[in-house]
Design a protein around this motif. Structure first.
Motif, PDB file in Angstrom:
ATOM      1  N   GLY A  20      47.790  35.064  53.657  1.00 31.80           N
ATOM      2  CA  GLY A  20      48.136  35.583  52.440  1.00 31.80           C
ATOM      3  C   GLY A  20      47.159  36.690  52.057  1.00 31.80           C
ATOM      4  O   GLY A  20      47.254  37.569  51.196  1.00 31.80           O
ATOM      5  N   TRP A  21      45.965  36.746  52.957  1.00 30.78           N
ATOM      6  CA  TRP A  21      45.019  37.832  52.525  1.00 30.78           C
ATOM      7  C   TRP A  21      45.491  39.068  53.705  1.00 30.78           C
ATOM      8  O   TRP A  21      45.712  38.782  54.653  1.00 30.78           O
ATOM      9  N   SER A  22      45.017  40.250  53.194  1.00 32.58           N
ATOM     10  CA  SER A  22      45.188  41.407  54.189  1.00 32.58           C
ATOM     11  C   SER A  22      44.183  42.583  53.771  1.00 32.58           C
ATOM     12  O   SER A  22      43.475  42.190  52.913  1.00 32.58           O
ATOM     13  N   VAL A  23      44.069  43.498  54.748  1.00 31.34           N
ATOM     14  CA  VAL A  23      43.088  44.787  54.426  1.00 31.34           C
ATOM     15  C   VAL A  23      44.053  45.627  53.911  1.00 31.34           C
ATOM     16  O   VAL A  23      44.983  46.277  54.461  1.00 31.34           O
ATOM     17  N   THR A  24      43.828  45.998  52.628  1.00 34.22           N
ATOM     18  CA  THR A  24      44.541  47.164  51.957  1.00 34.22           C
ATOM     19  C   THR A  24      43.585  48.116  51.476  1.00 34.22           C
ATOM     20  O   THR A  24      42.532  47.803  50.750  1.00 34.22           O
ATOM     21  N   ASP A  25      43.690  49.275  51.649  1.00 34.87           N
ATOM     22  CA  ASP A  25      42.745  50.267  51.237  1.00 34.87           C
ATOM     23  C   ASP A  25      41.333  50.011  51.594  1.00 34.87           C
ATOM     24  O   ASP A  25      40.372  50.424  50.866  1.00 34.87           O
ATOM     25  N   GLY A  26      41.085  49.536  52.724  1.00 41.87           N
ATOM     26  CA  GLY A  26      39.802  49.180  53.272  1.00 41.87           C
ATOM     27  C   GLY A  26      39.176  48.016  52.615  1.00 41.87           C
ATOM     28  O   GLY A  26      37.986  47.656  52.724  1.00 41.87           O
ATOM     29  N   ARG A  27      39.965  47.142  51.712  1.00 43.41           N
ATOM     30  CA  ARG A  27      39.353  46.154  51.194  1.00 43.41           C
ATOM     31  C   ARG A  27      40.151  44.888  51.579  1.00 43.41           C
ATOM     32  O   ARG A  27      41.286  44.890  51.971  1.00 43.41           O
ATOM     33  N   LEU A  28      39.326  43.602  51.634  1.00 45.42           N
ATOM     34  CA  LEU A  28      40.001  42.482  51.812  1.00 45.42           C
ATOM     35  C   LEU A  28      40.617  41.984  50.634  1.00 45.42           C
ATOM     36  O   LEU A  28      40.018  42.113  49.671  1.00 45.42           O
ATOM     37  N   ALA A  29      41.971  41.674  50.564  1.00 41.61           N
ATOM     38  CA  ALA A  29      42.735  41.559  49.467  1.00 41.61           C
ATOM     39  C   ALA A  29      43.694  40.269  49.342  1.00 41.61           C
ATOM     40  O   ALA A  29      44.343  40.274  50.565  1.00 41.61           O
ATOM     41  N   ARG A  30      44.103  40.027  48.246  1.00 39.80           N
ATOM     42  CA  ARG A  30      44.887  39.006  48.191  1.00 39.80           C
ATOM     43  C   ARG A  30      45.483  38.909  46.583  1.00 39.80           C
ATOM     44  O   ARG A  30      44.693  39.116  45.635  1.00 39.80           O
ATOM     45  N   THR A  31      46.817  38.555  46.102  1.00 41.32           N
ATOM     46  CA  THR A  31      47.129  38.351  44.980  1.00 41.32           C
ATOM     47  C   THR A  31      47.680  36.860  44.927  1.00 41.32           C
ATOM     48  O   THR A  31      48.551  36.515  45.744  1.00 41.32           O
ATOM     49  N   TYR A  32      47.239  36.288  43.875  1.00 38.59           N
ATOM     50  CA  TYR A  32      47.838  34.629  43.591  1.00 38.59           C
ATOM     51  C   TYR A  32      48.811  34.998  42.460  1.00 38.59           C
ATOM     52  O   TYR A  32      48.408  35.606  41.412  1.00 38.59           O
ATOM     53  N   ARG A  33      49.791  33.889  42.494  1.00 39.94           N
ATOM     54  CA  ARG A  33      50.667  33.632  41.441  1.00 39.94           C
ATOM     55  C   ARG A  33      50.254  32.229  40.812  1.00 39.94           C
ATOM     56  O   ARG A  33      50.079  31.559  41.743  1.00 39.94           O
ATOM     57  N   LEU A  34      50.115  32.119  39.205  1.00 42.61           N
ATOM     58  CA  LEU A  34      49.942  30.972  38.739  1.00 42.61           C
ATOM     59  C   LEU A  34      51.081  30.657  37.864  1.00 42.61           C
ATOM     60  O   LEU A  34      51.746  31.655  37.463  1.00 42.61           O
ATOM     61  N   GLY A  35      51.006  29.601  37.300  1.00 44.46           N
ATOM     62  CA  GLY A  35      52.021  29.088  36.257  1.00 44.46           C
ATOM     63  C   GLY A  35      51.912  29.660  35.029  1.00 44.46           C
ATOM     64  O   GLY A  35      53.072  29.840  34.304  1.00 44.46           O
ATOM     65  N   THR A  36      50.802  29.727  34.548  1.00 36.07           N
ATOM     66  CA  THR A  36      50.454  30.435  33.176  1.00 36.07           C
ATOM     67  C   THR A  36      49.437  31.341  33.129  1.00 36.07           C
ATOM     68  O   THR A  36      48.673  31.729  34.253  1.00 36.07           O
ATOM     69  N   HIS A  37      49.467  32.208  31.922  1.00 35.81           N
ATOM     70  CA  HIS A  37      48.189  33.045  31.721  1.00 35.81           C
ATOM     71  C   HIS A  37      47.009  32.215  31.886  1.00 35.81           C
ATOM     72  O   HIS A  37      45.717  32.782  32.260  1.00 35.81           O
ATOM     73  N   PHE A  38      47.072  31.037  31.260  1.00 33.81           N
ATOM     74  CA  PHE A  38      45.611  30.156  30.899  1.00 33.81           C
ATOM     75  C   PHE A  38      45.340  29.979  32.325  1.00 33.81           C
ATOM     76  O   PHE A  38      43.993  30.063  32.415  1.00 33.81           O
ATOM     77  N   ALA A  39      46.196  29.536  33.179  1.00 34.33           N
ATOM     78  CA  ALA A  39      45.546  29.105  34.517  1.00 34.33           C
ATOM     79  C   ALA A  39      45.103  30.485  35.312  1.00 34.33           C
ATOM     80  O   ALA A  39      44.016  30.153  36.202  1.00 34.33           O
ATOM     81  N   ALA A  40      45.843  31.367  35.255  1.00 37.43           N
ATOM     82  CA  ALA A  40      45.244  32.605  35.754  1.00 37.43           C
ATOM     83  C   ALA A  40      43.948  33.045  35.335  1.00 37.43           C
ATOM     84  O   ALA A  40      42.946  33.286  35.798  1.00 37.43           O
ATOM     85  N   THR A  41      43.558  32.980  34.014  1.00 38.66           N
ATOM     86  CA  THR A  41      42.245  33.363  33.375  1.00 38.66           C
ATOM     87  C   THR A  41      41.190  32.251  33.970  1.00 38.66           C
ATOM     88  O   THR A  41      40.188  32.517  34.072  1.00 38.66           O
ATOM     89  N   ALA A  42      41.658  30.940  33.838  1.00 44.24           N
ATOM     90  CA  ALA A  42      40.685  29.860  34.387  1.00 44.24           C
ATOM     91  C   ALA A  42      40.364  30.167  36.039  1.00 44.24           C
ATOM     92  O   ALA A  42      39.280  30.293  36.348  1.00 44.24           O
ATOM     93  N   LEU A  43      41.173  30.834  36.762  1.00 49.94           N
ATOM     94  CA  LEU A  43      40.895  30.929  38.132  1.00 49.94           C
ATOM     95  C   LEU A  43      39.910  32.260  37.890  1.00 49.94           C
ATOM     96  O   LEU A  43      38.899  32.285  38.831  1.00 49.94           O
ATOM     97  N   VAL A  44      40.087  33.354  37.271  1.00 46.57           N
ATOM     98  CA  VAL A  44      39.202  34.329  37.093  1.00 46.57           C
ATOM     99  C   VAL A  44      37.862  34.101  36.880  1.00 46.57           C
ATOM    100  O   VAL A  44      37.144  34.287  37.471  1.00 46.57           O
ATOM    101  N   VAL A  45      37.726  33.123  36.016  1.00 45.09           N
ATOM    102  CA  VAL A  45      36.404  32.497  35.358  1.00 45.09           C
ATOM    103  C   VAL A  45      35.864  31.722  36.664  1.00 45.09           C
ATOM    104  O   VAL A  45      34.438  32.005  36.773  1.00 45.09           O
ATOM    105  N   HIS A  46      36.697  31.261  37.439  1.00 41.69           N
ATOM    106  CA  HIS A  46      36.042  30.153  38.569  1.00 41.69           C
ATOM    107  C   HIS A  46      35.547  31.106  39.565  1.00 41.69           C
ATOM    108  O   HIS A  46      34.560  31.102  40.094  1.00 41.69           O
TER     109      HIS A  46
END
Length: 101
Positions: A20-46
């Motif tokens: 799921g990870w790749s090198v994009t524009d010289g950065r190690l990158a991945r995008t995660y999908r979550l079920g809700t905005h709250f879950a996404a926000t909690a992941l960012v805080v973690h």
């Protein structure tokens, strides 16, 4: 942890361990999908807590139900280093607890 730039082969070897990870524009990158905005926000805080603990910070982009992570090591001239892959592995460990895929 050393901040020496990884070779192309070392980078490819480490990427095989991070589906799921790749090198994009010289950065190690991945995008995660979550079920809700709250879950996404909690992941960012973690992730932010992990970054502060390791003193290595990525670019985090919060969408409605997505979180994008992109990292490279500024101390190594913007190259990818073991620090980037260590951060990615830690994010991979905690992402499922937030329902991320």
């Amino acid at each position: 942890m050393a901040t020496g730039a990884l070779s192309q082969q070392e980078t490819e070897n480490r990427l095989r361990e991070l589906p799921g990870w790749s090198v994009t524009d010289g950065r190690l990158a991945r995008t995660y999908r979550l079920g809700t905005h709250f879950a996404a926000t909690a992941l960012v805080v973690h992730v932010a807590r992990i970054q502060d603990e390791s003193n290595h910070h990525s670019e985090l982009t919060l969408g409605y139900d997505t979180v994008a992570v992109a990292v490279r090591t500024h101390d190594a001239g913007g190259a990818l280093t073991e620090k980037d892959f260590a951060l990615a592995r830690r994010v991979e460990e905690i992402a499922p607890s937030h329902g991320a895929s």
